[in-house]
Write an enzyme that holds these catalytic residues in place. Structure first.
Site, short mmCIF file in Angstrom:
data_model
loop_
_atom_site.label_atom_id
_atom_site.label_comp_id
_atom_site.label_asym_id
_atom_site.label_seq_id
_atom_site.Cartn_x
_atom_site.Cartn_y
_atom_site.Cartn_z
N LYS A 170 12.75 33.74 48.91
CA LYS A 170 13.32 32.40 48.76
C LYS A 170 14.31 32.18 49.90
O LYS A 170 15.44 32.66 49.86
CB LYS A 170 14.06 32.22 47.44
CG LYS A 170 14.50 30.75 47.22
CD LYS A 170 15.69 30.58 46.31
CE LYS A 170 16.99 30.63 47.04
NZ LYS A 170 17.22 29.50 47.99
N GLU A 245 24.65 41.47 50.36
CA GLU A 245 25.45 41.33 51.58
C GLU A 245 26.16 39.99 51.44
O GLU A 245 25.54 38.93 51.54
CB GLU A 245 24.55 41.39 52.82
CG GLU A 245 25.32 41.69 54.09
CD GLU A 245 25.72 40.41 54.80
OE1 GLU A 245 26.88 40.00 54.63
OE2 GLU A 245 24.89 39.84 55.52
N CYS A 279 29.23 36.00 58.43
CA CYS A 279 30.01 36.69 57.40
C CYS A 279 30.90 37.77 57.99
O CYS A 279 31.92 38.14 57.39
CB CYS A 279 29.09 37.28 56.36
SG CYS A 279 27.71 38.20 57.04
N GLU A 379 37.16 32.92 52.70
CA GLU A 379 36.18 32.86 53.79
C GLU A 379 35.94 31.39 54.13
O GLU A 379 35.40 30.63 53.32
CB GLU A 379 34.88 33.53 53.38
CG GLU A 379 33.86 33.58 54.51
CD GLU A 379 32.57 34.27 54.11
OE1 GLU A 379 32.05 35.06 54.91
OE2 GLU A 379 32.10 34.02 52.99
#
Length: 477
Positions: A170, A245, A279, A379
């Site tokens: 996906k 992750e 990231c 973040e």
């Protein structure tokens, strides 16, 4: 405008069980560039069933057979490398130069690395009279993000294929066109029917259906920590393996003996790369308090000379963010930084001067940031750098580790042994010394809320394998 409404199931392009159109928007122009269909649990059931059937035979293939498949994929991928770069640039807004140099080649690099690993990998090893056997785990659900689409798809698909697993992918609905092209590559490379399946959709529907499906043995997920928690919760009742992750808030420690101006400049560039949508981006720059003035000057200069604009232009180094939602989030957090008292050194709210459409953000640098501020904790996923002062080396390490994340870190020093010592004290899955490049033969993954499990190379292959002990396999003589 492209129409990409079909899914790839059991070696064929098929219509969705129910038509749910979704418009793909160019982040640079805010115009529609494609239409996909969002899948349903029914589509996931069909894809998983195909993967389950294919697993019976594909799991029994030899490493040599899998190597032949992977090499065919590499050959086709190489022929479409420029098309892949253009597609990625169009769908998620990164500069075409970055797409050509890093985004598209990253997928190829992971495929080539897994071939190198598989050529020498031992699936069986004798331990006395026992044989330790590594076997494919089963049907895998692969859920990938929009920010490095080919990097994240290939780093999951390649080891799954090498291990003998079958899969359902996906991709992100925000940047699905590169996944379509990748699927065409696998189809052209004659990957056996049912081994690879692709269903578009959103997280709450297709992602949740994959994570909770009883016939999926493993989920490999890359995305936000919030979404990663949701995947883990959905997977828990079936006790499947989940590798994640997730987010990061990487520290960049610049020690007092570093080539200071160069280290700051490189740190800013690395933070802003891919519009800050990585990231592992070094978004917290830690500098000695005594060198704060020097850092401010160097960082402001680097930010002010960053070229923002049309992703197709050769001199553009910073494109737009990938979506309106991401643009609004970054604007909110920039405003939060101002409100909480950080010093705005460059950039700020709104689009860059001269740009009136697209999800472009000003390259932004904050000084006088304390590690408890929102912009130092959350973040941001945009071109926003926080400069944080520290007193001494121990204080720098303390600040670096004072985060719920632990994906990556950076250390700059004129003394490599000193940099090594600091790197070993940082609680993160990887550390770059003096701006060292990534190594696709190593591993990638995080500590704490940055996830679990590892991707890339041999470590990535191991995640898709189960370890079986066969007692008495050898004679006890």
């Amino acid at each position: 405008m492209k129409s990409c409404r079909q899914f790839y199931i059991d070696g064929k392009w098929v219509d969705p069980a129910e038509v749910r159109d979704f418009t793909v928007i160019s982040p640079a122009s805010e115009e529609a560039i494609a239409t996909i269909s969002l899948g349903s649990a029914t589509d996931v059931d069909r894809a998983v069933a195909a993967a389950k059937r294919a697993f019976e035979s594909y799991s029994e293939t030899s490493p040599d057979e899998r190597l032949r498949i992977l090499r065919r994929i590499i050959e086709v991928y190489q022929s479409k490398l420029e098309q892949m770069a253009e597609t990625i640039s169009q769908e998620m807004g990164c500069p075409l130069s970055l797409a050509r140099k890093a985004q598209a080649p990253a997928g190829l690099a992971h495929l080539m690395e897994i071939v190198r690993v598989l050529e020498h990998f031992k699936f069986e090893e004798a331990k006395g009279s026992t044989v330790m056997r590594k076997e494919p785990i089963g049907v895998c659900g692969l859920i990938t993000p929009w920010n490095w689409p080919m990097n994240q798809i290939a780093t999951k698909v390649a080891p799954a294929l090498a291990a003998g697993c079958t899969m359902v992918l996906k991709p992100s609905e925000l940047a699905p066109l590169s996944a379509y092209l990748f699927t065409q590559i696998l189809d052209e490379a004659a990957v056996p029917a049912g081994v690879f399946n692709m269903v578009n959709g959103d997280g709450p529907t297709v992602g949740a259906a994959i994570a909770s499906h009883p016939d999926v043995a493993m989920v490999s997920f890359t995305g936000s920590t919030r979404a990663g928690v949701a995947v883990a919760v959905a997977a828990a009742p079936t006790v499947k393996r989940v590798t994640q992750e997730l987010g990061g808030k990487s520290a960049n420690i610049i020690l007092d003996d570093a080539d200071f101006e160069k280290a700051v400049q490189l740190g800013v560039q690395e933070c802003f790369r891919n519009s800050g949508q990585s990231c592992n981006a070094p978004t917290r720059m830690l500098v000695p308090r005594s060198r704060m003035d020097d850092a401010v000057v160097a960082a402001k200069k680097a930010a002010d000379t960053t070229r923002v604009g049309d992703p197709s232009s050769e001199d553009t180094s910073l494109g737009p963010l990938a979506s309106k939602a991401q643009f609004e989030k970054v604007q909110r957090l920039i405003n939060q930084g101002i409100t909480e008292g950080a010093t705005l050194l460059a950039g700020g709210l709104g689009r860059p001067d001269g740009i009136n459409k697209g999800y472009f953000v000003k390259p932004t640098v904050f000084g006088d940031v304390s590690n408890d501020m929102t912009i130092a904790r959350e973040e941001i996923f945009g071109p926003v750098l926080c400069i944080i002062p520290y007193q001494d080396e121990n204080d720098a390490v303390r600040i670096a580790n004072d985060t719920p994340y632990g994906l990556s870190a950076f250390v700059s020093s004129g003394d490599r042994e000193r940099a090594r010592s600091v790197a070993k004290r940082i609680r993160s899955g990887n550390v770059h010394i003096n701006s060292a490049r990534i190594d696709f033969g190593s591993c990638f993954g995080g500590y704490k809320q940055s996830g679990n499990g590892r991707e890339w190379g041999e470590a990535g292959l191991e995640e898709f394998l189960e370890l079986k002990a066969i007692f008495g396999y050898e004679s006890n003589r």
